[in-house]
Design a protein around this motif. Structure first.
Motif, PDB file in Angstrom:
ATOM      1  N   GLN A  89     -11.806   5.196 -12.263  1.00  0.00           N
ATOM      2  CA  GLN A  89     -12.974   4.358 -12.467  1.00  0.00           C
ATOM      3  C   GLN A  89     -14.247   5.084 -12.054  1.00  0.00           C
ATOM      4  N   THR A  91     -17.564   3.868  -9.999  1.00  0.00           N
ATOM      5  CA  THR A  91     -18.090   2.778  -9.192  1.00  0.00           C
ATOM      6  C   THR A  91     -19.576   2.996  -8.946  1.00  0.00           C
ATOM      7  N   ALA A 115     -17.909  -1.732 -11.244  1.00  0.00           N
ATOM      8  CA  ALA A 115     -17.006  -0.620 -11.544  1.00  0.00           C
ATOM      9  C   ALA A 115     -16.616  -0.649 -13.014  1.00  0.00           C
ATOM     10  N   THR A 116     -16.529   0.527 -13.574  1.00  0.00           N
ATOM     11  CA  THR A 116     -16.037   0.701 -14.938  1.00  0.00           C
ATOM     12  C   THR A 116     -14.685   1.387 -14.853  1.00  0.00           C
ATOM     13  N   TYR A 117     -13.652   0.726 -15.350  1.00  0.00           N
ATOM     14  CA  TYR A 117     -12.301   1.286 -15.278  1.00  0.00           C
ATOM     15  C   TYR A 117     -12.045   2.114 -16.531  1.00  0.00           C
ATOM     16  N   THR A 118     -11.710   3.377 -16.317  1.00  0.00           N
ATOM     17  CA  THR A 118     -11.619   4.337 -17.410  1.00  0.00           C
ATOM     18  C   THR A 118     -10.221   4.892 -17.628  1.00  0.00           C
ATOM     19  N   SER A 152     -11.382   2.213 -22.678  1.00  0.00           N
ATOM     20  CA  SER A 152     -11.516   3.135 -21.554  1.00  0.00           C
ATOM     21  C   SER A 152     -12.815   3.931 -21.625  1.00  0.00           C
TER      22      SER A 152
END
Length: 359
Positions: A89, A91, A115-118, A152
């Motif tokens: 991620q 954050t 947060a971006t979950y990748t 993603s």
């Protein structure tokens, strides 16, 4: 997690079997930070730490604060926001203190906000775009990308010699320089289009690419990292040779300014000074056989892990900081202008439950 004390040496805990975390610095490093009204954020994926380096006004010594984040790599700071790319991620931390010193004397308190979950994309450099969006180097897929609300990632650009998006780390795209909020230049370890093909060209296959034109502006580098635009010049770390320098865009030549005794990653600027991250080369195939080995032998020094402050007007090392013990590899170094003594709230302690801010 144990926070380091003002001596720069981690307090002794029950985990005394592990190597100590020791920070040493040149005599004027702390005063230079204080005078420049700046502090540093440093990521070390090898130790899963984000380290915040500032100055303690009361003692006149370094302030060293660290938090555990899983495999932190690229970071970016803009308008009180600190983005940290980690294992799965990115954050975004927000400074909840905004320059108001708390009871402990910290004038910045970075709190996780979003947060971006990748998934595990092996994200390297990260930057904030013109509209505040995150732009990052998706090393696994050999492309630049941005965050997606439904997937993603969203691909933005790839080198022209990479034929398609594939999770194969074909060229080891790693570094990103921004101009006016848009991607301007990137670094790759090699011009290869097969899975993991870059490893055979680590010594001299590195390139710098103009994103807008997709033209290669410099060849012949050794594992280049951290391209940055500063005061009208394109700076880059020729990591495998331990060199900080600039690219002459008219001739395509790399012009070294300073040699640093370590594998270089992480570059930022405070006025005329360059902040350069140094790592100790790993004892494995990735770092073996690089020009850096001969340079260290010729200089009769061993590799170091830390930060050099280099005067870009002369190439002299004005100040330095060194890490020893559990930390021996860094990835990114980011200046935090206007913040003298930052700290960060973790995800698993009680502080995160009690730190509330109202817009």
């Amino acid at each position: 997690m144990s926070t380091t004390d003002e001596t720069g040496t981690a307090p002794r805990t029950e985990e005394t079997e592990k190597p100590a975390f020791v920070v040493t610095a040149s005599r004027q490093f702390a005063s230079w930070l204080a005078e420049s009204t700046s502090s540093l954020a440093i990521s070390t994926y090898q130790s899963s730490k984000v380290i915040l380096i500032g100055s303690n006004k009361q003692t006149g010594r370094l302030s060293v604060f660290e938090r555990t984040i899983e495999r932190p790599m690229g970071m970016a700071f803009h308008d009180s926001r600190l983005a940290v790319a980690s294992m799965i991620q990115i954050t975004s931390f927000v400074d909840a203190a905004r320059g108001t010193p708390g009871a402990a004397g910290y004038d910045a308190l970075f709190v996780p906000q979003s947060a971006t979950y990748t998934a595990d994309l092996d994200i390297h450099d990260v930057a904030y775009g013109a509209e505040g969006e995150l732009v990052f180097v998706n090393t696994l897929f050999s492309c630049l990308a941005t965050a997606s609300e439904t997937h993603s990632f969203k691909p933005l650009w790839k080198p022209s010699f990479v034929s398609r998006l594939a999770p194969e780390d074909r060229c080891h795209l790693n570094g990103l320089a921004m101009r006016d909020g848009k991607p301007a230049y990137v670094t790759c370890v090699a011009e290869t289009d097969v899975a993991d093909g870059w490893r055979e060209h680590r010594s001299g296959g590195g390139v710098v690419i103009d994103v807008a034109s997709s033209e290669i502006v410099c060849r012949g580098l050794s594992m280049p990292h951290s391209p940055r635009l500063h005061e009208g010049r394109l700076w880059v770390l020729n990591s495998g040779a331990g060199e900080l320098g600039t690219i002459d865009l008219a001739t395509g030549r790399f012009e070294p300014l300073a040699f640093c005794p370590g594998y270089l990653r992480g570059l930022d600027f405070v006025g005329p000074y360059a902040l350069v991250g140094l790592s100790e080369p790993r004892e494995n195939r990735t770092f073996a056989g690089l020009p850096l080995q001969d340079r260290l032998a010729a200089a009769k020094v061993g590799p170091r892990c830390g930060v050099f402050v280099i005067d870009t007007r002369t190439g002299d090392v004005a100040h330095w900081m060194r890490f020893e013990g559990v930390v021996n590899e860094l990835y990114d170094v980011v200046s935090l202008p206007g913040l003298a003594r930052p700290m960060m709230i973790g995800f698993k302690n009680e502080e995160i439950r009690r730190t509330v801010s109202i817009e």
